[in-house]
Design an enzyme around this catalytic site. Structure first.
Site, short mmCIF file in Angstrom:
data_model
loop_
_atom_site.label_atom_id
_atom_site.label_comp_id
_atom_site.label_asym_id
_atom_site.label_seq_id
_atom_site.Cartn_x
_atom_site.Cartn_y
_atom_site.Cartn_z
N ASP A 1 13.27 -33.00 8.91
CA ASP A 1 13.02 -33.44 10.02
C ASP A 1 11.40 -33.19 10.43
OD1 ASP A 1 13.62 -30.96 10.69
OD2 ASP A 1 15.72 -31.62 11.57
N CYS B 1 -18.42 -12.94 31.51
CA CYS B 1 -18.80 -11.78 30.48
C CYS B 1 -18.68 -12.54 29.25
CB CYS B 1 -18.21 -10.69 30.46
SG CYS B 1 -17.61 -9.83 32.01
N ASP C 1 18.72 -32.50 16.40
CA ASP C 1 19.12 -33.00 15.03
C ASP C 1 20.40 -32.21 14.97
OD1 ASP C 1 18.64 -34.03 12.64
OD2 ASP C 1 18.36 -31.96 11.81
P1 ADP Z 1 20.61 -35.10 9.49
O1 ADP Z 1 19.88 -36.10 10.43
O2 ADP Z 1 21.84 -34.54 10.01
O3 ADP Z 1 19.82 -33.67 9.42
P2 ADP Z 1 19.78 -35.98 6.92
O4 ADP Z 1 18.76 -37.06 7.57
O5 ADP Z 1 19.35 -35.04 6.18
O6 ADP Z 1 20.80 -35.61 7.93
O7 ADP Z 1 20.48 -37.03 6.07
C1 ADP Z 1 21.05 -38.10 6.32
C2 ADP Z 1 22.39 -38.60 5.67
O8 ADP Z 1 21.78 -38.82 4.45
C3 ADP Z 1 23.45 -37.49 5.36
O9 ADP Z 1 24.33 -37.41 6.42
C4 ADP Z 1 24.05 -38.12 3.85
O10 ADP Z 1 24.96 -38.87 4.29
C5 ADP Z 1 22.71 -38.72 3.43
N1 ADP Z 1 22.16 -37.58 2.52
C6 ADP Z 1 20.99 -37.21 2.54
N2 ADP Z 1 20.57 -36.27 1.74
C7 ADP Z 1 21.54 -36.39 0.67
C8 ADP Z 1 21.97 -35.41 -0.63
N3 ADP Z 1 21.02 -35.02 -0.95
N4 ADP Z 1 23.08 -35.92 -1.21
C9 ADP Z 1 24.12 -36.75 -0.62
N5 ADP Z 1 23.61 -37.29 0.89
C10 ADP Z 1 22.46 -37.24 1.34
MG MG Z 2 18.76 -32.20 9.17
#
Ligand code: ADP
Ligand code: MG
Length: 785
Positions: free
Chosen positions: A680, A27, A474
């Site tokens: 992410d 339909c 993550d």
């Molecule tokens: P995850 O993979 O655990 O989600 P992210 O990719 O967000 O972590 O960040 C990876 C790393 O980068 C953190 O563990 C930190 O060491 C550093 N980092 C990222 N953003 C910041 C920030 N704004 N201030 C300080 N360190 C940061």
């Molecule tokens: Mg993260």
């Protein structure tokens, strides 16, 4: 001279028109074909489950009114959409239309059923009077008749005294009434389908019952014609009536069951309160929800439903958010906390400031996602579509062949038998079951998911989630709470910062504009210590590594080892402390000031209490689990150990996560990536199934294929289980719908007759067909629990 084209470019317009009465895939195809042939239509998508047609058209050529007329010409009901296409209002309108349709079907089925029973009784004396003993009857019906005849003779001898011709003409009149009153739409739609060369289920029913009716009319009006050719002038009025009654009953049951498939969506849409109590200068007022404006102060008392989204200004309470998140524990709310429209305030009273309203509110977004998901197609549907496309023409061909073969091969009573068998074929064939198999399961499963706080974005995600072989988690916000706190502040002696306080103050100033959870933790810690925080300038974020800016007149960088290396800063002086912090499962973040290393902050983010349980459950289902993080390797290993994960990929940037996912997929895994959607999102998008995990109702719903409304990783298991069950249900549905037709049609055609003498009465065929589509919907409804 101007070179612009003479013909003005008219923008195409989109309209969604509700369509009523579509009961099967064929339909739907019929309406679809009619619309695409309509002049001015750019694109038309007709959906069986949402019962609507989304049409893009050229407003210079056609109008929505003309489109409605075009749909009505196919025999289906269409009406102009309401001007405000609000999700909730639309749902209400559809529900009302459904209820009317269901009641109409039920009334027609009941009345025709009763008339059918009476007609059956009235037919008995006719059969008794027939010199041929109702040749077309199958052994079962003949046995029933033989059993019923004597008691009927005893109870109503006068019935047998009436002239059979009077009985026949009376039955004819009653049948015409049932066909034109209760079964009218079968003939109108069946004829429209035939004329447009897109026959559907209605065409089958119309031809089947129509043929039985015509045969009976000739037998009534000119019995001599049949007798002269050695045929029984039997009538099948009662069969026509009962077939119509059964099919209507099946449609009514199906309509009711179909309504239940969207009950979860309806429940969500109904969460929205209609009024809100606002604080106004002259005292509190109750206003309709549409009149609430951003920034209005809303008052909520205990037990009331929260009308719109907002932020608590004063008061304290606990709020039940289970309807949106599936989380049964009430969530405490204090000033600064976010509340969501549709949730229920439990204990205290509070005032809050309205933030998002209308279509932007969390509830409206969820309803929208759900509605789209429920109407979406699962890839497995393609199979059903291919079969449906050739189904009706195939059945018509088989019915014609059945008729001819019986006519040629059967001796005595050939015409009657040929008729009965081909009518049975037309009536038992059920394209509806095939068309309903997949979409009903998608509807029920997405609704069930929402109840569990698992928002599945569509049929495709639903199907793929069940095939996942590897789950990549993550770390921050998924395995851990995502609410980190600073535990240690370590300034290097003779480093770039004078002392811990200066180090912290510099870090917090820098982070005050970053949205990273670590940044929030640092700012909170500094504020807690009473340190002033100044906004930085020349801010640069290095996703997955850190941030850099000028704060308090100095060039400050904060982040992981990768960032420091990138900036050419030697971190060897901190190696010892770095290892110690990371081995404890804490995240080390380093600070450099004016190009020199200044110190380290240790930040802890506790693991979610259900993380280990989730990993175990995933393992039990045969799935691989891997932790992917931008954090320090030792931190990641420590967290992985606590969660029971043995595969760890650490120190990767957001792009590195994408590359890792792609590597895992290339290795033959079907990968689900679970993240909080904060940085992410690219990894979520590159996985086969991206799953966003939220904290409360604060979740990146749009960022993923599946959104876990509850900040509980166990939702991953729920999503995968639900998907697997749904796929099983869809396969069952398709299998039974297919097998039913493959077995039913040959039996109806008389395939069992040569060997066993079994012939199917068209009445039984109609009962089987009604049962078949109802059983498919009912099977899908089992997914509700
Ligand atoms: P995850 O993979 O655990 O989600 P992210 O990719 O967000 O972590 O960040 C990876 C790393 O980068 C953190 O563990 C930190 O060491 C550093 N980092 C990222 N953003 C910041 C920030 N704004 N201030 C300080 N360190 C940061
Ligand atoms: Mg993260």
């Amino acid at each position: 001279m101007s070179t612009t084209a003479e013909r003005p470019v008219r923008p195409a317009v989109r309209v969604t028109i509700p369509v009523g009465g579509m009961t099967c895939a064929a339909c739907q195809a019929s309406v679809q074909r009619a619309l695409s042939k309509e002049p001015g239509v750019v694109d038309a998508a007709v959906n069986l489950m949402t019962e609507s047609a989304a049409i893009t058209f050229d407003p210079g050529v056609t109008t929505p009114e003309a489109l409605v007329t075009a749909i009505e010409r196919t025999g289906y009901e269409a009406r102009l959409p309401a001007s405000d296409q609000n999700a909730m209002a639309e749902q209400d309108a559809r529900d009302a239309a459904h209820a009317i349709e269901y009641r109409a079907l039920r009334r027609r089925a009941t009345v025709s059923g009763i008339i059918g029973l009476i007609a059956m009784v009235v037919s008995m004396p006719l059969m008794a009077a027939s010199p041929y003993g109702h040749a077309a009857s199958d052994p079962l019906s003949q046995w029933i008749m033989r059993a019923l005849m004597p008691p009927l003779r005893g109870a109503a001898p006068w019935l047998f005294a009436i002239d059979p011709r009077v009985l026949s003409w009376t039955l004819l009149a009653v049948t015409v009434f049932v066909m034109t009153w209760a079964g009218r739409h079968f003939y109108i739609r069946g004829w429209a389908g035939l004329r447009r060369r897109s026959p559907d289920m209605n065409t089958l029913i119309a031809i089947g019952t129509g043929a039985a009716f015509l045969y009976s009319v000739i037998a009534t009006a000119a019995p001599g014609l049949f007798v002269r050719h050695g045929m029984a002038p039997d009538v099948y009025y009662e069969a026509v009536i009962i077939i119509i009654a059964f099919i209507l009953a099946g449609n009514a049951l199906e309509a009711r069951a179909k309504r239940n498939t969207s009950s979860a969506l309806r429940a969500l849409a109904n969460l929205q309160p209609r009024t809100a109590r606002l604080e106004r200068a002259g005292g509190d007022v109750d206003v309709p929800i549409e009149q609430v404006r951003r920034g209005d102060i809303v008052i909520v008392r205990p037990g009331e439903r929260i009308p719109v989204d907002g932020e608590v200004v004063s008061g304290e309470s606990a709020v039940d958010e289970s309807m949106l998140t599936g989380e049964w524990l009430a969530v405490p709310k204090a000033p600064g906390a976010l509340v969501t429209g549709g949730t229920i305030n439990r204990t205290g009273a509070f005032r809050y400031r309205a933030t998002t309203l209308g279509d932007d509110s969390v509830l409206a977004r969820i309803v929208r996602v759900m509605r789209d998901a429920q109407a979406s197609r699962a890839p497995i549907q393609a199979l059903a579509d291919r079969i449906s496309a050739i189904f009706v023409p195939t059945v018509l061909t088989i019915a014609a062949a059945t008729f001819v073969i019986w006519l040629v091969l059967a001796g005595e009573g050939a015409m009657a038998r040929a008729l009965a068998a081909s009518v049975s074929v037309l009536i038992i064939a059920c394209p509806c079951a095939m068309g309903l198999a997949v979409p009903t399961a998608v509807m029920v499963a997405t609704g069930r998911g929402a109840q569990l706080g698992v928002l599945i974005k569509g049929g495709e995600a639903l199907q793929r989630a069940g095939d996942v072989t590897l789950v990549a988690l993550d770390k921050t916000g998924t395995v851990t709470e995502g609410r980190p706190t600073v535990t240690d502040v370590i300034a290097l002696p003779n480093g770039a910062a004078r002392d811990d306080s200066e180090l912290l103050q510099l870090a917090a100033s820098l982070e005050s504009v970053s949205e990273h959870p670590l940044a929030e933790a640092i700012v909170r810690h500094a504020r807690g210590r009473g340190l002033p925080v100044e906004a930085p300038t020349e801010f640069t974020a290095y996703p997955g590594r850190g941030v850099r800016a000028t704060a308090m007149g100095r060039k400050v960088a904060i982040g992981n080892a990768a960032l420091m290396t990138e900036l050419g800063i030697d971190v060897s002086r901190l190696d010892g402390q770095l290892d110690a912090v990371a081995s404890a499962g804490k995240t080390p973040v380093m600070l450099a000031v004016d190009g020199r290393l200044a110190g380290l902050l240790a930040i802890t983010d506790p693991i979610r209490p259900t993380a280990a349980e989730t990993v175990k459950a995933l393992r039990q289902r045969g799935l691989g689990v891997v932790l992917i993080t931008g954090d320090h390797e030792r931190t990641a290993l420590a967290i992985a150990r606590q969660a029971g994960i043995d595969q760890v990929v650490a120190g990767v940037s957001p792009e590195g996560k994408v590359a890792e996912i792609e590597r895992l997929r290339a290795a033959g895994n079907i990968v689900a990536m679970v993240g909080d959607g904060i940085n992410d999102a690219p990894a979520l998008a590159s996985a086969d199934v991206g799953i966003a995990i939220g904290t409360g109702t604060d979740v990146a719903i749009e960022a993923a294929d599946v959104a876990l409304m509850r900040g509980d990783p166990r939702g991953i298991v729920d999503a995968i289980d639900l998907s697997r069950r749904t796929m099983r249900t869809m396969r069952q549905n398709l299998f039974w719908a297919f097998v039913y037709n493959v077995i039913g049609i040959p039996i109806a055609a008389g395939a069992l007759y040569p060997a066993f003498g079994i012939l199917l009465n068209p009445i039984f065929a109609s009962a089987a067909m009604a049962f078949s589509s109802v059983s498919v919907v009912t099977n899908s409804l089992r997914l509700r629990v």
